[in-house]
Motif scaffolding. Structure first.
Motif, PDB file in Angstrom:
ATOM      1  N   ASP A 150     -50.257 -38.016  -9.064  1.00  0.00           N
ATOM      2  CA  ASP A 150     -50.663 -39.407  -8.816  1.00  0.00           C
ATOM      3  C   ASP A 150     -49.679 -39.998  -7.822  1.00  0.00           C
ATOM      4  O   ASP A 150     -48.464 -39.742  -7.915  1.00  0.00           O
ATOM      5  CB  ASP A 150     -50.662 -40.210 -10.122  1.00  0.00           C
TER       6      ASP A 150
ATOM      7  N   ASP B   3     -55.135 -38.265  -9.946  1.00  0.00           N
ATOM      8  CA  ASP B   3     -55.808 -39.527  -9.631  1.00  0.00           C
ATOM      9  C   ASP B   3     -56.879 -39.265  -8.573  1.00  0.00           C
ATOM     10  O   ASP B   3     -56.742 -38.350  -7.749  1.00  0.00           O
ATOM     11  CB  ASP B   3     -54.776 -40.542  -9.128  1.00  0.00           C
ATOM     12  N   GLN B   4     -57.949 -40.073  -8.589  1.00  0.00           N
ATOM     13  CA  GLN B   4     -59.002 -39.910  -7.602  1.00  0.00           C
ATOM     14  C   GLN B   4     -58.577 -40.446  -6.235  1.00  0.00           C
ATOM     15  O   GLN B   4     -58.790 -39.795  -5.212  1.00  0.00           O
ATOM     16  CB  GLN B   4     -60.288 -40.607  -8.082  1.00  0.00           C
ATOM     17  N   ARG B   5     -57.973 -41.615  -6.214  1.00  0.00           N
ATOM     18  CA  ARG B   5     -57.615 -42.258  -4.934  1.00  0.00           C
ATOM     19  C   ARG B   5     -56.159 -41.969  -4.587  1.00  0.00           C
ATOM     20  O   ARG B   5     -55.235 -42.515  -5.174  1.00  0.00           O
ATOM     21  CB  ARG B   5     -57.850 -43.754  -5.015  1.00  0.00           C
TER      22      ARG B   5
ATOM     23  N   THR C 117     -58.672 -37.021  -1.687  1.00  0.00           N
ATOM     24  CA  THR C 117     -59.130 -37.570  -2.962  1.00  0.00           C
ATOM     25  C   THR C 117     -58.821 -36.589  -4.085  1.00  0.00           C
ATOM     26  O   THR C 117     -58.563 -35.390  -3.872  1.00  0.00           O
ATOM     27  CB  THR C 117     -60.638 -37.829  -2.934  1.00  0.00           C
TER      28      THR C 117
ATOM     29  N   THR D 203     -59.734 -41.994 -12.848  1.00  0.00           N
ATOM     30  CA  THR D 203     -60.562 -42.717 -11.880  1.00  0.00           C
ATOM     31  C   THR D 203     -60.874 -44.124 -12.368  1.00  0.00           C
ATOM     32  O   THR D 203     -60.819 -44.404 -13.565  1.00  0.00           O
ATOM     33  CB  THR D 203     -61.883 -41.967 -11.639  1.00  0.00           C
TER      34      THR D 203
ATOM     35  N   ASP E 241     -65.486 -45.392  -8.728  1.00  0.00           N
ATOM     36  CA  ASP E 241     -65.624 -44.006  -8.246  1.00  0.00           C
ATOM     37  C   ASP E 241     -66.416 -43.114  -9.208  1.00  0.00           C
ATOM     38  O   ASP E 241     -66.404 -41.889  -9.068  1.00  0.00           O
ATOM     39  CB  ASP E 241     -64.230 -43.391  -8.050  1.00  0.00           C
TER      40      ASP E 241
END
Length: 412
Positions: free
Chosen positions: A11, A54-56, A61, A82, A86
């Motif tokens: 992350d 983490d997605q972002r 991504t 997320t 998303d």
């Protein structure tokens, strides 16, 4: 847990990584990374069982990162942090197999622990599945190799059996063509020729059955005159009786009639029991072959608790039980007998721990030992006809084997 799993948390917010490490450090070995490239490097250097990201993130991504993880470390269980914005991308990633589960932010600590525990269990299941598949593949290879060895053995054994058989067959034919041949040599040689023909057919049949993996086949039952069959069996072994200076008596009821059997199997069974009697009866002893029809409620059933009889298999239903009719064939001898403690086991394959009822194919000398297969084959052949075979014996006074065929075998 059976193992302490390693969890990698990726992350771009260091506080998130730290909070996960603090929450899970007692149960897991938790590694952290704040960049995707750093996470990939850790995966190359260490064994990681669970990956959570983490997605972002700025470099790629979370779905893209876990796609790389799946390509290089497919056994690792992949999880994704997320936000609700998303969700669609995450669901697509789950459907594609890149993500095992997703965790929405902010997460509940208890829920996170449950998800991680389930992911660890999933990892263990996949590892066990992989181990079992590898073991199964190894066993399959062993079976394939064993099958190759079996087929090679069957072909070699078939060749080795046929070679001496061909020589014996040819020499017997040559001897029969010799001028001036007199009795009993003429009969002996003719019987030898017939036995050779039977053996050749058996070798053919067994080879085909073994190579095809077909170890059972239906009986080829035909109406057969019983008296001539039994007389021929006695005639086949009479040269051995004469060699041992024994006496073989044949007593057959006049109305034995026709039985519906596979003649070769019943004849082989009777001949084996006669040879057994010859082998375990001293020189100048007596052997008898008798046969009768059963009447008045006599059928294929128990002997009323006679402790000297080898008991039949209790789980097998024998057609013809308690019906009138059927036939009974008995082979008795004045030989050494069987110890009572061994009598219940005489029909078991390879049972040769005692001095009597041991099979030794083609041998007639007193007390010859062998593999212990003959009596088990007799039992199998008789039971294939719905009948049974019993043994009664007293040490030092002889043995009686009795074959009982059910009413449906006696057709006239």
């Amino acid at each position: 847990m059976s193992r302490r799993h390693t969890l990698l948390v990726v992350d771009d917010e260091p506080d998130v990584v730290q909070s996960v490490q603090d929450l899970l450090r007692l149960d897991y070995r938790v590694l952290g990374a704040t960049r995707a490239k750093e996470g990939l490097r850790i995966l190359q250097e260490q064994e990681v069982h669970l990956v959570m990201t983490d997605q972002r993130m700025p470099e790629m991504t979370g779905v893209e990162f876990l796609g790389h993880v799946r390509g290089g470390h497919p056994e690792a269980i992949r999880l994704l942090f997320t936000g609700y914005a998303d969700i669609k991308a995450v669901i697509d990633a789950i459907n594609q197999g890149n993500v095992y589960r997703y965790i929405t932010k902010p997460w509940d600590p208890d829920d996170l622990q449950i998800v991680i525990r389930q992911a660890a269990e999933q990892y263990d299941l996949l590892v066990e599945r992989k181990r079992l598949l590898a073991e199964l593949q190894e066993k399959n290879q062993e079976l394939l190799r064993a099958n190759e060895i079996k087929e090679a053995f069957i072909r070699v054994a078939s060749h080795e059996l046929r070679t001496p058989l061909t020589i014996l067959y040819g020499l017997t034919q040559l001897a029969l063509s010799t001028p001036g041949l007199v009795q009993p040599w003429l009969d002996w040689l003719r019987n030898s020729l017939k036995a050779g023909e039977r053996l050749n057919r058996l070798v053919d049949q067994l080879t085909k059955m073994l190579l095809a993996g077909q170890f059972e086949r239906p009986l080829e039952k035909r109406p057969t005159e019983l008296a001539p069959l039994l007389k021929q069996a006695a005639q086949d072994v009479r040269p051995f009786v004469e060699q041992r200076k024994q006496e073989l008596g044949v007593k057959l009821e006049a109305d034995l009639g026709t039985v519906n059997i596979e003649a070769a199997k019943i004849r082989d069974s009777v001949e084996h029991l006669l040879l057994n009697a010859i082998k375990f009866t001293p020189d100048q002893g007596t052997i008898s072959l008798s046969a009768r029809r059963l009447r008045g409620g006599e059928g294929v059933r128990g002997r009323g608790g006679d402790e000297s009889s080898a008991p039949p298999s209790p789980s097998r239903h024998l057609p013809g039980s308690n019906d009138d009719g059927g036939v009974e064939i008995s082979i008795s001898d004045s030989g050494v007998g069987i110890d009572p403690k061994h009598l219940p086991h005489v029909f078991e394959p390879f049972f040769t721990s005692f001095d009597v009822s041991r099979h030794s194919s083609g041998q007639f000398e007193f007390g010859r030992r062998g593999l212990g297969l003959g009596l088990s084959l007799v039992k199998a052949f008789v039971e294939m006809h719905g009948g049974r075979v019993e043994a009664k014996s007293e040490p030092g006074k002889g043995t009686t084997f009795t074959i009982t065929l059910p009413a449906d075998a006696a057709v006239t």
